[in-house]
Design a protein around this motif. Sequence first.
Motif, PDB file in Angstrom:
ATOM      1  N   ASN A 113       0.856  -1.176   0.000  1.00 13.28           N
ATOM      2  CA  ASN A 113       0.000   0.000   0.000  1.00 13.28           C
ATOM      3  C   ASN A 113       0.897   1.233   0.000  1.00 13.28           C
ATOM      4  O   ASN A 113       2.101   1.127  -0.234  1.00 13.28           O
ATOM      5  CB  ASN A 113      -0.935  -0.033   1.222  1.00 13.28           C
ATOM      6  N   THR A 114       0.341   2.381   0.291  1.00 12.36           N
ATOM      7  CA  THR A 114       1.113   3.616   0.228  1.00 12.36           C
ATOM      8  C   THR A 114       2.017   3.775   1.445  1.00 12.36           C
ATOM      9  O   THR A 114       1.830   3.122   2.477  1.00 12.36           O
ATOM     10  CB  THR A 114       0.175   4.830   0.151  1.00 12.36           C
ATOM     11  N   VAL A 115       2.976   4.679   1.319  1.00 17.84           N
ATOM     12  CA  VAL A 115       3.861   5.003   2.441  1.00 17.84           C
ATOM     13  C   VAL A 115       3.044   5.547   3.601  1.00 17.84           C
ATOM     14  O   VAL A 115       3.230   5.150   4.762  1.00 17.84           O
ATOM     15  CB  VAL A 115       4.927   6.029   2.005  1.00 17.84           C
ATOM     16  N   TYR A 116       2.102   6.428   3.300  1.00 20.47           N
ATOM     17  CA  TYR A 116       1.268   7.038   4.345  1.00 20.47           C
ATOM     18  C   TYR A 116       0.460   5.971   5.068  1.00 20.47           C
ATOM     19  O   TYR A 116       0.375   5.974   6.305  1.00 20.47           O
ATOM     20  CB  TYR A 116       0.339   8.080   3.716  1.00 20.47           C
ATOM     21  N   TYR A 117      -0.122   5.044   4.328  1.00 13.22           N
ATOM     22  CA  TYR A 117      -0.938   3.982   4.930  1.00 13.22           C
ATOM     23  C   TYR A 117      -0.105   3.153   5.895  1.00 13.22           C
ATOM     24  O   TYR A 117      -0.561   2.818   6.992  1.00 13.22           O
ATOM     25  CB  TYR A 117      -1.509   3.093   3.827  1.00 13.22           C
TER      26      TYR A 117
ATOM     27  N   LYS B   8       5.234  10.342  -6.345  1.00 19.77           N
ATOM     28  CA  LYS B   8       3.906  10.419  -5.727  1.00 19.77           C
ATOM     29  C   LYS B   8       3.978  10.683  -4.224  1.00 19.77           C
ATOM     30  O   LYS B   8       2.955  10.637  -3.543  1.00 19.77           O
ATOM     31  CB  LYS B   8       3.122   9.135  -5.994  1.00 19.77           C
TER      32      LYS B   8
ATOM     33  N   TYR C 197       3.928  10.588  -0.443  1.00 17.05           N
ATOM     34  CA  TYR C 197       3.378   9.647   0.545  1.00 17.05           C
ATOM     35  C   TYR C 197       2.340   8.703  -0.067  1.00 17.05           C
ATOM     36  O   TYR C 197       1.931   7.749   0.580  1.00 17.05           O
ATOM     37  CB  TYR C 197       2.767  10.398   1.722  1.00 17.05           C
ATOM     38  N   GLU C 198       1.918   8.964  -1.292  1.00 14.98           N
ATOM     39  CA  GLU C 198       0.973   8.074  -1.981  1.00 14.98           C
ATOM     40  C   GLU C 198       1.690   7.018  -2.813  1.00 14.98           C
ATOM     41  O   GLU C 198       1.052   6.286  -3.563  1.00 14.98           O
ATOM     42  CB  GLU C 198       0.039   8.898  -2.871  1.00 14.98           C
ATOM     43  N   THR C 199       3.001   6.923  -2.673  1.00 12.86           N
ATOM     44  CA  THR C 199       3.774   5.914  -3.398  1.00 12.86           C
ATOM     45  C   THR C 199       3.483   4.523  -2.831  1.00 12.86           C
ATOM     46  O   THR C 199       3.512   4.320  -1.616  1.00 12.86           O
ATOM     47  CB  THR C 199       5.281   6.208  -3.282  1.00 12.86           C
ATOM     48  N   ILE C 200       3.205   3.573  -3.719  1.00 10.70           N
ATOM     49  CA  ILE C 200       2.984   2.190  -3.306  1.00 10.70           C
ATOM     50  C   ILE C 200       4.345   1.535  -3.036  1.00 10.70           C
ATOM     51  O   ILE C 200       5.247   1.588  -3.884  1.00 10.70           O
ATOM     52  CB  ILE C 200       2.227   1.393  -4.398  1.00 10.70           C
TER      53      ILE C 200
END
Length: 399
Positions: free
Chosen positions: A234-238, A270, A272-275
């Motif tokens: 999933n994303t870095v933020y997640y 992307k 923090y939205e980077t997978i």
Amino acid sequence: DDEVSSARVDNLVNFDTVKYFANEKFEQHRFQVLLKNWSDALLNYFFTFRYFDVILGNMINVALVGIMVIGISDLRSEIITLPEFLLVTTFSMTLFPKMMNFLFNLRELAKRYPDMQAYFELLEEKISVHDPEKPETIEKHTGEIVFDHVDFGYENKDEQVLHNFNLTIKGGESIALVGYSGAGKSTIAKLLMRMYDPQQGVIRVDGVDIRKLSKATLRTLIGIVPQDPLLFNNTVYYNIAYANSKASKEEVLTASKKAKVHEFVEHMAKGYETIVGERGIKLSGGQRQRLAIARVLLEQPEILLFDEATSALDSVSEQTIQAAFWDMVKDPTHPRTAIIIAHRLSTIMKADRIVVMDRGEIVEVGSHAQLLAKKTGIYHDLWSLQRDGFIGDGETTEE
């Protein structure tokens, strides 16, 4: 099909290992053999059910034609009326396609049988660590941890990893566990998290036997950074916010900056939205460790557990993260209990006590200066090896 999928994923995840050993042709050949077996099995599956399709399909066609012939004959002979004829033909034309669909469902069931079998075997696995029927609660959180005469062995109970292990950690105290590989340091972390239960002895947190706490309650008290952190695809933020779903964006970013995650994320297209990929494969080992540290900084647990948490970091990043870690542990308003497992001894010099383990037992306890003064101790040997550029593993002691 599972074997082909497993080999494909294995090669994609470990592509660098394949290249290191120049085994591209070997892997291509191995994959071709698996594909040949897969195609043979698929053809057998296809033709086997095609035989059933032909036989059942012809039987259905013959039955429909026969019903229509008999129905028309009975209608002309006035044995049945027109409404009865329509009822019979409509019912037949509805029933037989349902029979074909039933065959197709049986085909899919046969195809999924190995997966279903593995799934049900997983469900039948017995739970080795049970929650108590009536869980207790901790009235006052101080972070005190007590290991009281703990004995533990894995599958072979006769080969114990811990022998009569006794250790009391006061609330707000930082303890470092060091020793040769296989001394039982990581086992202590697993027992504290109740991944396993000891065969003998008791582990208490704030005076309560952890077996009397629910696993969820216990694990919310402890924040852990493992040696090899695994991430969600999933994303870095997640992955950072996973530690605390109620955290605000500002809190997530603050933890990210303290753990030096923000430094490399801001250079990603992307952000923090980077997978991060399966198990975090798109990140380096050091980046995964920083992200795992950010999760713990966001969680703000009562007890901190660092298991070789900075082993993949460079010295500059390690110093920064260590500073953030010790700020949280030694916070004057809310000091936290910390257990640090480390081979790199420079990371544990600030610990209140250093516990040296050997073959599942405590052999030395003291501060860095006290243990270093013991010229014949294990800690002194490990420090000497690392100071000279070597990491001790217990095999070079006699030499």
